[in-house]
Scaffold this active site. Structure first.
Site, short mmCIF file in Angstrom:
data_model
loop_
_atom_site.label_atom_id
_atom_site.label_comp_id
_atom_site.label_asym_id
_atom_site.label_seq_id
_atom_site.Cartn_x
_atom_site.Cartn_y
_atom_site.Cartn_z
N ALA A 61 -0.72 27.28 3.63
CA ALA A 61 -1.94 28.10 3.90
C ALA A 61 -2.92 27.58 3.64
O ALA A 61 -3.14 26.53 3.12
CB ALA A 61 -1.67 29.20 2.95
N GLY A 106 3.23 27.70 2.53
CA GLY A 106 3.56 28.51 3.77
C GLY A 106 4.30 27.72 4.82
O GLY A 106 4.99 28.30 5.74
N GLU A 109 7.98 27.75 4.26
CA GLU A 109 8.19 29.32 4.30
C GLU A 109 8.45 29.60 5.87
O GLU A 109 9.24 30.26 6.05
CB GLU A 109 7.21 30.12 3.74
CG GLU A 109 7.08 30.13 2.04
CD GLU A 109 6.06 30.79 1.48
OE1 GLU A 109 5.01 30.54 1.80
OE2 GLU A 109 6.16 31.93 0.51
N GLU A 129 2.64 26.27 -4.67
CA GLU A 129 2.03 27.38 -5.11
C GLU A 129 1.35 27.32 -6.62
O GLU A 129 0.18 27.63 -6.92
CB GLU A 129 2.31 28.73 -4.99
CG GLU A 129 2.45 28.84 -3.19
CD GLU A 129 3.38 28.28 -2.54
OE1 GLU A 129 4.01 27.40 -3.08
OE2 GLU A 129 3.65 28.67 -1.53
N1 DAK Z 1 -5.32 24.11 3.51
C1 DAK Z 1 -6.52 23.58 4.16
N2 DAK Z 1 -6.69 22.35 4.39
C2 DAK Z 1 -5.95 21.47 3.95
C3 DAK Z 1 -4.61 21.66 3.68
C4 DAK Z 1 -4.44 23.29 3.26
N3 DAK Z 1 -3.33 23.55 2.71
N4 DAK Z 1 -3.83 20.51 3.48
C5 DAK Z 1 -4.70 19.62 3.85
N5 DAK Z 1 -5.94 20.26 4.37
C6 DAK Z 1 -6.78 19.38 4.97
C7 DAK Z 1 -7.57 18.48 3.92
O1 DAK Z 1 -8.53 19.24 3.32
C8 DAK Z 1 -8.18 17.31 4.59
O2 DAK Z 1 -9.22 17.99 5.33
P1 DAK Z 1 -10.50 17.00 5.33
O3 DAK Z 1 -11.00 16.87 3.69
O4 DAK Z 1 -10.48 15.72 5.85
O5 DAK Z 1 -11.67 17.73 5.86
C9 DAK Z 1 -7.14 17.17 5.75
O6 DAK Z 1 -6.33 18.16 5.83
C10 DAK Z 1 -6.30 15.97 5.45
O7 DAK Z 1 -5.80 16.30 4.32
P2 DAK Z 1 -5.76 15.08 2.91
O8 DAK Z 1 -6.90 14.17 3.18
O9 DAK Z 1 -5.46 15.88 1.75
O10 DAK Z 1 -4.26 14.08 3.56
P3 DAK Z 1 -3.41 13.41 2.23
O11 DAK Z 1 -2.47 12.70 3.23
O12 DAK Z 1 -4.42 12.63 1.42
O13 DAK Z 1 -2.70 14.32 1.39
C11 DAK Z 1 -1.18 16.41 1.50
C12 DAK Z 1 -1.75 15.07 2.01
C13 DAK Z 1 -0.40 17.39 1.98
C14 DAK Z 1 -0.43 15.83 0.07
C15 DAK Z 1 -2.56 16.85 0.77
O14 DAK Z 1 -3.30 17.31 2.06
C16 DAK Z 1 -2.24 18.37 -0.03
O15 DAK Z 1 -1.82 18.28 -0.97
N6 DAK Z 1 -2.49 19.56 0.63
C17 DAK Z 1 -2.23 20.96 0.17
C18 DAK Z 1 -0.82 21.29 0.00
C19 DAK Z 1 -0.76 22.58 -0.54
O16 DAK Z 1 -0.98 22.97 -1.81
N7 DAK Z 1 -0.50 23.61 0.25
C20 DAK Z 1 -0.74 25.21 0.16
C21 DAK Z 1 0.56 25.69 -0.79
S1 DAK Z 1 0.04 27.14 -1.34
C22 DAK Z 1 -0.36 34.33 -0.28
C23 DAK Z 1 0.20 33.76 -1.09
C24 DAK Z 1 0.19 32.75 -1.51
C25 DAK Z 1 -0.07 31.74 -0.53
C26 DAK Z 1 -0.74 32.07 0.69
C27 DAK Z 1 -0.92 33.51 0.74
N8 DAK Z 1 -0.84 35.83 -0.05
C28 DAK Z 1 -0.44 36.77 -1.23
C29 DAK Z 1 -1.62 36.19 0.95
C30 DAK Z 1 0.21 30.35 -0.80
C31 DAK Z 1 0.38 29.56 0.29
C32 DAK Z 1 0.51 28.20 0.15
O17 DAK Z 1 0.82 27.57 1.16
#
Ligand code: DAK
Length: 254
Positions: A61, A106, A109, A129
């Site tokens: 997400a 997500g 998922e 998450e």
């Molecule tokens: N969202 C937004 N931007 C993201 C992102 C994300 N999930 N993942 C990466 N980016 C963006 C980064 O901010 C960065 O943008 P800039 O800073 O350059 O503008 C760009 O993508 C490149 O990312 P990194 O620089 O971090 O790249 P790395 O290779 O160093 O790292 C990484 C890659 C995948 C390990 C890292 O980006 C990372 O940890 N990303 C986040 C992973 C994560 O935690 N995903 C979300 C999981 S939670 C809901 C309930 C729950 C949820 C949704 C809805 N409801 C009740 C409605 C939860 C959902 C989830 O998915």
């Protein structure tokens, strides 16, 4: 932010937001829902879902969109994501997620709602998450234990740890690891079932999916009903006739 294209007899959805590692904004999720509807009414033999760029299938997400929301908006968001992924799950044709890099939250998922998952050797997957103080909201707590069992799912969800491609393959989270060009590998995989009768594949998918929801005795009744439905198709007549005639069957989805 998403592209729906056709490669021969297959529909291909590409998450195309590589600057944000293909993160799922709410508008991207809505676009996905529309694309699933379009695929559902097309004559595609399978759907392939893949991420643009060399790094990610989908990093989950869009975290930047998730902050400062009301509980009502958040619940609506969960329902939206669940409903869109349910459309994917219910497509008349099988779907294949090609996990060509990161698949987190997500993003995983989304892959879980596909019929099959393939992963490149550098893929990394997880439901992180908890690290954000959240839990999965787009079906992960329900689909993951059905796929890999309760103990493994609990471990992944409660630790939020990253699982590499080899482990994902070993525990059955992905069907196969791929070496070739990811899209070509997805298409080659889809070809293994794409010439079979779509309604018959649908009966099989439905029987297997329901096996995980009902008691064995109930599931066996479902199997008896669905296998009888398959028997009533013209494709079943064609398949058995072709065997007896020693020729290749030509299925017509009827
Ligand atoms: N969202 C937004 N931007 C993201 C992102 C994300 N999930 N993942 C990466 N980016 C963006 C980064 O901010 C960065 O943008 P800039 O800073 O350059 O503008 C760009 O993508 C490149 O990312 P990194 O620089 O971090 O790249 P790395 O290779 O160093 O790292 C990484 C890659 C995948 C390990 C890292 O980006 C990372 O940890 N990303 C986040 C992973 C994560 O935690 N995903 C979300 C999981 S939670 C809901 C309930 C729950 C949820 C949704 C809805 N409801 C009740 C409605 C939860 C959902 C989830 O998915």
């Amino acid at each position: 932010m998403i592209e729906l294209t056709r490669v021969e007899e297959f529909a291909v959805i590409t998450l195309n937001r590589p600057d944000a590692l293909n993160a799922l904004s709410f508008s991207l999720i809505r676009d996905l829902g529309r694309a699933f509807d379009e695929v559902a009414t097309s004559d595609a033999r399978a759907l392939i879902v893949i991420g643009a760029g060399a790094k990610a299938f989908c990093a989950g997400a869009d975290i930047k969109e998730l902050t400062g929301r009301s509980l009502v908006a958040q619940k609506e968001g969960a329902k939206l994501g669940q409903a869109m992924f349910a459309r994917l799950d219910a497509l008349p044709m099988p779907s294949v997620a090609v996990i060509n890099g990161y698949a987190f939250g997500g993003g995983l998922e989304l892959a879980l709602a596909c019929t099959f998952r393939l992963a490149s050797r550098n893929a990394k997957v997880g439901l992180p998450e908890v690290k954000l103080g959240l839990i999965p909201g787009y079906g992960g707590t329900q689909r993951l234990p059905r796929l890999i069992g309760e103990a493994r799912a609990l471990e992944m969800i409660l630790t939020g740890r990253t699982v590499d491609a080899d482990e994902a393959h070993r525990i059955g989270l992905v069907n196969r690891l791929i070496d070739a060009d990811p899209l070509a590998a997805g298409i080659a995989f889809a070809r293994e079932f794409s010439r079979y009768s779509l309604p018959v594949l649908g009966f099989a998918r439905s029987a297997v999916t329901r096996a995980l929801d009902v008691a064995l005795s109930e599931g066996l009744k479902i199997e008896a009903d669905l296998s009888t439905l398959a028997y009533q198709t013209r494709d079943a007549i064609e398949g058995m006739d072709a065997f007896i005639d020693k020729r290749k069957p030509v299925f017509r989805d009827a």
